[in-house]
Design a protein around this motif. Sequence first.
Motif, PDB file in Angstrom:
ATOM      1  N   TYR A 175       0.824  -1.215   0.000  1.00  0.00           N
ATOM      2  CA  TYR A 175       0.000   0.000   0.000  1.00  0.00           C
ATOM      3  C   TYR A 175       0.859   1.266   0.000  1.00  0.00           C
ATOM      4  N   ILE A 199      -1.030   2.614   9.691  1.00  0.00           N
ATOM      5  CA  ILE A 199      -1.119   1.207  10.102  1.00  0.00           C
ATOM      6  C   ILE A 199      -1.555   0.308   8.946  1.00  0.00           C
ATOM      7  N   LEU A 200      -2.241   0.870   7.971  1.00  0.00           N
ATOM      8  CA  LEU A 200      -2.717   0.088   6.828  1.00  0.00           C
ATOM      9  C   LEU A 200      -1.560  -0.599   6.107  1.00  0.00           C
ATOM     10  N   HIS A 206       3.215  -2.735  13.207  1.00  0.00           N
ATOM     11  CA  HIS A 206       1.776  -2.533  13.106  1.00  0.00           C
ATOM     12  C   HIS A 206       1.101  -2.631  14.477  1.00  0.00           C
ATOM     13  N   ARG A 255      -1.043   0.315  16.118  1.00  0.00           N
ATOM     14  CA  ARG A 255      -2.481   0.054  16.211  1.00  0.00           C
ATOM     15  C   ARG A 255      -2.922   0.177  17.679  1.00  0.00           C
ATOM     16  N   ALA A 270     -11.325   5.740   5.193  1.00  0.00           N
ATOM     17  CA  ALA A 270     -11.615   4.431   5.802  1.00  0.00           C
ATOM     18  C   ALA A 270     -12.971   4.470   6.478  1.00  0.00           C
ATOM     19  N   GLY A 271     -13.281   5.573   7.123  1.00  0.00           N
ATOM     20  CA  GLY A 271     -14.509   5.640   7.899  1.00  0.00           C
ATOM     21  C   GLY A 271     -15.708   6.169   7.152  1.00  0.00           C
ATOM     22  N   THR A 319     -16.702   3.972   3.335  1.00  0.00           N
ATOM     23  CA  THR A 319     -17.215   2.624   3.572  1.00  0.00           C
ATOM     24  C   THR A 319     -18.599   2.646   4.231  1.00  0.00           C
ATOM     25  N   SER A 360     -22.060   1.056   2.990  1.00  0.00           N
ATOM     26  CA  SER A 360     -22.647  -0.136   3.629  1.00  0.00           C
ATOM     27  C   SER A 360     -24.046   0.170   4.148  1.00  0.00           C
ATOM     28  N   ARG A 410      -2.618  -7.685  -0.859  1.00  0.00           N
ATOM     29  CA  ARG A 410      -1.450  -8.095  -0.079  1.00  0.00           C
ATOM     30  C   ARG A 410      -0.326  -8.453  -1.052  1.00  0.00           C
ATOM     31  N   ALA A 427     -16.343  -8.761   5.383  1.00  0.00           N
ATOM     32  CA  ALA A 427     -16.422  -7.374   4.897  1.00  0.00           C
ATOM     33  C   ALA A 427     -15.445  -6.463   5.635  1.00  0.00           C
ATOM     34  N   HIS A 434      -5.107  -6.857  10.438  1.00  0.00           N
ATOM     35  CA  HIS A 434      -5.585  -5.562   9.926  1.00  0.00           C
ATOM     36  C   HIS A 434      -7.103  -5.451   9.921  1.00  0.00           C
ATOM     37  N   CYS A 479     -10.700  -4.410  10.390  1.00  0.00           N
ATOM     38  CA  CYS A 479     -11.107  -3.004  10.518  1.00  0.00           C
ATOM     39  C   CYS A 479     -11.101  -2.479  11.965  1.00  0.00           C
TER      40      CYS A 479
HETATM   41  C1  HEM Z   1     -18.953  -0.660   7.052  1.00  0.00           C
HETATM   42  C2  HEM Z   1     -17.932   0.126   7.176  1.00  0.00           C
HETATM   43  C3  HEM Z   1     -16.509  -0.336   7.043  1.00  0.00           C
HETATM   44  C4  HEM Z   1     -15.974  -1.357   6.300  1.00  0.00           C
HETATM   45  C5  HEM Z   1     -16.711  -2.344   5.400  1.00  0.00           C
HETATM   46  C6  HEM Z   1     -14.542  -1.352   6.531  1.00  0.00           C
HETATM   47  C7  HEM Z   1     -13.649  -2.258   5.960  1.00  0.00           C
HETATM   48  C8  HEM Z   1     -12.297  -2.320   6.268  1.00  0.00           C
HETATM   49  C9  HEM Z   1     -11.389  -3.293   5.727  1.00  0.00           C
HETATM   50  C10 HEM Z   1     -11.747  -4.370   4.708  1.00  0.00           C
HETATM   51  C11 HEM Z   1     -10.166  -3.059   6.273  1.00  0.00           C
HETATM   52  C12 HEM Z   1      -8.863  -3.836   5.995  1.00  0.00           C
HETATM   53  C13 HEM Z   1      -7.996  -3.137   4.968  1.00  0.00           C
HETATM   54  C14 HEM Z   1      -6.744  -3.909   4.649  1.00  0.00           C
HETATM   55  O1  HEM Z   1      -6.160  -4.535   5.530  1.00  0.00           O
HETATM   56  O2  HEM Z   1      -6.301  -3.878   3.497  1.00  0.00           O
HETATM   57  C15 HEM Z   1     -10.294  -1.919   7.154  1.00  0.00           C
HETATM   58  C16 HEM Z   1      -9.266  -1.375   7.883  1.00  0.00           C
HETATM   59  C17 HEM Z   1      -9.402  -0.209   8.613  1.00  0.00           C
HETATM   60  N1  HEM Z   1     -10.561   0.487   8.878  1.00  0.00           N
HETATM   61 FE1  HEM Z   1     -12.421   0.020   8.236  1.00  0.00          FE
HETATM   62  N2  HEM Z   1     -14.244  -0.319   7.388  1.00  0.00           N
HETATM   63  C18 HEM Z   1     -15.404   0.316   7.729  1.00  0.00           C
HETATM   64  C19 HEM Z   1     -15.558   1.383   8.587  1.00  0.00           C
HETATM   65  C20 HEM Z   1     -14.519   1.994   9.252  1.00  0.00           C
HETATM   66  C21 HEM Z   1     -14.679   3.109  10.156  1.00  0.00           C
HETATM   67  C22 HEM Z   1     -15.991   3.760  10.551  1.00  0.00           C
HETATM   68  C23 HEM Z   1     -13.406   3.446  10.565  1.00  0.00           C
HETATM   69  C24 HEM Z   1     -12.959   4.523  11.497  1.00  0.00           C
HETATM   70  C25 HEM Z   1     -13.530   5.647  11.710  1.00  0.00           C
HETATM   71  C26 HEM Z   1     -12.481   2.536   9.940  1.00  0.00           C
HETATM   72  C27 HEM Z   1     -11.108   2.540  10.107  1.00  0.00           C
HETATM   73  C28 HEM Z   1     -10.249   1.586   9.639  1.00  0.00           C
HETATM   74  C29 HEM Z   1      -8.810   1.598   9.897  1.00  0.00           C
HETATM   75  C30 HEM Z   1      -8.044   2.641  10.703  1.00  0.00           C
HETATM   76  C31 HEM Z   1      -8.274   0.469   9.253  1.00  0.00           C
HETATM   77  C32 HEM Z   1      -6.821   0.010   9.218  1.00  0.00           C
HETATM   78  C33 HEM Z   1      -6.620  -1.099  10.245  1.00  0.00           C
HETATM   79  C34 HEM Z   1      -5.241  -1.724  10.195  1.00  0.00           C
HETATM   80  O3  HEM Z   1      -4.555  -1.641   9.173  1.00  0.00           O
HETATM   81  O4  HEM Z   1      -4.850  -2.310  11.212  1.00  0.00           O
HETATM   82  N3  HEM Z   1     -13.190   1.670   9.148  1.00  0.00           N
HETATM   83  N4  HEM Z   1     -11.621  -1.498   7.143  1.00  0.00           N
END
Ligand code: HEM
Length: 422
Positions: free
Chosen positions: A95, A107-108, A115, A119, A257-258, A261, A265, A309, A359, A365, A367
Amino acid sequence: MTAPEASDAYDPFEDFNRSAGIGVVDDPYPLFALTRAQAPLVEENIMDNVMEEAGLYDPEKDAVLMAPPRVFTAYTYDAVQQVLRDGEAFSSAGYADVIGAVMGHTILEMDEPEHHTYRSLVQQAFSRRAMERWETEVVLPIVDECLDPAIERGEAELVRELTFPFPVNVIARLLGLPREDLPQFHRWAVELISVGFDWDRGLQASASLRDYFAGVLAERRANPADDLMSTLAAAEIDGQRLTDEEIFAFLRLLLPAGAETTYRSSSNLLYGLLTRPDQLDALRRDRSLMPQAIEEGLRWEPPLLTIVRTASRDVVVEGVEITAGAMVVVNLGSANHDEKYWERPDEFDIFRQQRQHLAFAFGPHMCLGMHLARMETRVALNRIFDRLPNLRLDPGAELPHITGMAFRAPTALPVLFDSGRG
Ligand code: HEM
């Protein structure tokens, strides 16, 4: 704030939607099913034109200048889960090349052990206590504000009026940003994730967001408030704190991210319910069904279809040999429709037997914001049901569809309801 409109000469929302296949790709799930039936993981054929565009192929000499990385796509639930679980064999560092250039080191794109450390630091801002407070003090008032203007009208377009604006509003409010900055803030966020097709604009948005956040962070360091920015500034583990640049990077990640998505959804879940009035009625009458309805919406139409990945060594997944350096596209949508685990997987059915969908991804990683996303969706649906009685799709409007490839959502949800009671 307004939802995407096509009238602007340049509209970041339109451009982004187009690149994500919104309005173009209707239903990719039948094709995923055919592919799943053949193999759990498939090696993609990289076309000459893609190679040429990447500068790896010279058409005049008909010569490959540099061997491209092999690209595999994981389609089955088991293959997807194995890839996501194993952060050592499947690195997230890829990424860094594109999205990392505009977000910074987040962190992504980190692997273990880095990580885990970061995190744990940022996770401090997403505590259960914080979530409970956000529900009543932030999310509920924002949802109500979005719905207020529609109550007397008896009709609404729920994407433009609610699902599109409310998640970005929530994040802005959590960060304590001034309300008038919101439209600009959202625009930068969309330009940021459009970096794949507009590199310069993406970099510009990244720099603008950095400068903008720098002002807010300096103010919070001087006068800490009860908001996410102040919590991040104070977060500490074993004497280690986040630097300003690390905070800016996290904030730049948080927005797309927030917001991108959750907006999709919650729209997808509403679409599933509105097009199946029996399930809508059942949920409206019995709100204890809400958690399973939310999970079914996420399983059936995850807003983000694929993540990526890179294999850090030779590794075998479900009998398929993947070589070190290969890119692995992880198809979350296909995994969520794997017939090995779900009967009639392409049907939306809030009453089906629950099991963990992917999802929100899986493994290290998974969410970080999933509890927030679920809470936001629950609050939004409950307020819709409470305040828009007899809610139904507008039969006079064009029937909406969920479209898109990278991101999926309906572009509109025109509804009617009994007016004036909210
Ligand atoms: C339905 C809503 C959401 C979906 C479907 C979703 C989906 C995902 C997915 C699939 C990942 C993994 C990405 C990867 O590893 O390549 C991810 C990571 C992440 N999401 Fe969400 N997300 C949602 C809502 C949110 C919200 C509301 C926030 C924060 C306000 C958020 C913050 C993050 C963060 C910070 C990561 C990185 C985590 C890491 O790398 O350890 N997401 N999300």
